[in-house]
Design an enzyme around this catalytic site. Sequence first.
Site, PDB file in Angstrom:
ATOM      1  N   LYS A 172       8.354   2.746  16.873  1.00 17.26           N
ATOM      2  CA  LYS A 172       8.495   1.741  15.809  1.00 17.26           C
ATOM      3  C   LYS A 172       8.942   2.409  14.513  1.00 17.26           C
ATOM      4  O   LYS A 172       8.926   3.648  14.415  1.00 17.26           O
ATOM      5  CB  LYS A 172       7.149   1.031  15.618  1.00 17.26           C
ATOM      6  CG  LYS A 172       6.026   1.980  15.242  1.00 17.26           C
ATOM      7  CD  LYS A 172       4.650   1.338  15.432  1.00 17.26           C
ATOM      8  CE  LYS A 172       3.560   2.291  14.955  1.00 17.26           C
ATOM      9  NZ  LYS A 172       2.212   1.816  15.313  1.00 17.26           N
ATOM     10  N   ARG A 196      -7.635  -5.995  13.746  1.00 18.13           N
ATOM     11  CA  ARG A 196      -6.276  -6.134  13.251  1.00 18.13           C
ATOM     12  C   ARG A 196      -5.630  -7.147  14.194  1.00 18.13           C
ATOM     13  O   ARG A 196      -5.944  -8.321  14.094  1.00 18.13           O
ATOM     14  CB  ARG A 196      -5.607  -4.747  13.266  1.00 18.13           C
ATOM     15  CG  ARG A 196      -4.722  -4.484  12.101  1.00 18.13           C
ATOM     16  CD  ARG A 196      -4.237  -3.054  12.060  1.00 18.13           C
ATOM     17  NE  ARG A 196      -3.616  -2.590  13.301  1.00 18.13           N
ATOM     18  CZ  ARG A 196      -2.918  -1.472  13.421  1.00 18.13           C
ATOM     19  NH1 ARG A 196      -2.761  -0.677  12.375  1.00 18.13           N
ATOM     20  NH2 ARG A 196      -2.381  -1.118  14.562  1.00 18.13           N
ATOM     21  N   TYR A 221      11.315  16.263 -15.880  1.00 18.94           N
ATOM     22  CA  TYR A 221      10.679  15.197 -16.653  1.00 18.94           C
ATOM     23  C   TYR A 221       9.299  15.602 -17.136  1.00 18.94           C
ATOM     24  O   TYR A 221       8.523  16.207 -16.402  1.00 18.94           O
ATOM     25  CB  TYR A 221      10.549  13.932 -15.802  1.00 18.94           C
ATOM     26  CG  TYR A 221      11.836  13.153 -15.665  1.00 18.94           C
ATOM     27  CD1 TYR A 221      12.513  12.681 -16.787  1.00 18.94           C
ATOM     28  CD2 TYR A 221      12.360  12.884 -14.410  1.00 18.94           C
ATOM     29  CE1 TYR A 221      13.686  11.949 -16.648  1.00 18.94           C
ATOM     30  CE2 TYR A 221      13.531  12.146 -14.265  1.00 18.94           C
ATOM     31  CZ  TYR A 221      14.188  11.687 -15.389  1.00 18.94           C
ATOM     32  OH  TYR A 221      15.332  10.968 -15.254  1.00 18.94           O
ATOM     33  N   MET A 265      13.731  11.364  -9.041  1.00 15.90           N
ATOM     34  CA  MET A 265      14.155  10.392  -8.032  1.00 15.90           C
ATOM     35  C   MET A 265      15.136  11.021  -7.046  1.00 15.90           C
ATOM     36  O   MET A 265      15.037  10.804  -5.835  1.00 15.90           O
ATOM     37  CB  MET A 265      14.805   9.187  -8.713  1.00 15.90           C
ATOM     38  CG  MET A 265      15.167   8.079  -7.742  1.00 15.90           C
ATOM     39  SD  MET A 265      16.032   6.716  -8.544  1.00 15.90           S
ATOM     40  CE  MET A 265      14.765   6.076  -9.623  1.00 15.90           C
TER      41      MET A 265
END
Length: 342
Positions: free
Chosen positions: A37, A128, A244, A292
């Site tokens: 998955k 679940r 940063y 990022m």
Amino acid sequence: MEIPAPLRLRIDRDALMSNWQALDRLSGAATCGAAVKANGYGLGAIQVAETLAGAGCRDFFVANWAEARALAPLGLTVSVLHGLRAEDVAAARAGFARPVLNTPEQIVRWRESGGGPCDVMVDTGINRLGVSVEAVREGLLDGLMLETLLSHLACADEDVPMNARQQAVFASLKHRTPARRMSLANSAGIGLGKDYHFDLTRPGLALYGGVPRADMAAHLRSVVRPEAQILQRRMVPAGETVGYNATWTAPASTEVAILNLGYADGYRRALSGLGAAIVDGVALPVLGRVSMDLIAIDVSARPGLAEGDWLAMDYDLARASALSGVSQYELLTGLGQRFARG
Ligand SMILES: *Cc1c(COP(=O)(O)O)cnc(C)c1O
């Protein structure tokens, strides 16, 4: 015109096969399947499934029907863990996968749509997905063409009494349903020993190099390694800062490489100041904040590294998870779409 990506995800297919073989051995008499998955935990579901099928894996698990359809060209046996919504019936009738039915409503839906081979999830305590043990005892599954009865462990990566409780409840359903096979263990569950293996195991994480229990580490190899290109090399003078919020200050003049990799690629910000690149076995530390799209690496120890060279990151999942506090699952499945994979 193809534009070569400045970052790539190295996927060691031999290690992937070797991990499946190890988990198959550790599963004892049970058959070992594979959870693929979430796009094969971020590695690429098709490539992963092809590789594992080549190693001998015959049972594959995905979360939803779109994931199952993506694998359809491979002609594998695929089970869809999230069951059968009304919206899924047409896909399910197409026959490229079978549903894992999770509720009485889904069982009715499957029967009314024509029935056929299916799996069922029974809830033994994780609360679940899954039908109740009581309903199974009362005959909810009678008459189904039930291939596999599944349940799922909540705490298999810990040594807690809940494991044995779930195991005992699941074992009590043996021969009480039309199921041809029973399946309980995920990766960590395999490590709990033979009482947990039943007929079929369903590892995910450990296939991809995650270590769910320390006692399984010796059997598993690392599979993924992010690599990124050096975009710029610079000398940072003593007293200046990098990145940063200026969280790292050069104690002495330092050679720094700026790599094309950042948290938008899944290289988590939590690895700021903690992660490292690995060159010839030597760790070159990440300096300051992960941005990022960029990170800074101390390359003082490697004067030969230049703009355009590639650096491999240390991405041992257990270590990176311990360092960052981010789960091994998230470190894998968060690897982004900008990587060239291969
Ligand atoms: C994801 C999943 C697995 C695989 O779990 P890992 O912890 O990655 O080995 C097995 N069974 C079910 C029901 C799952 O959702």
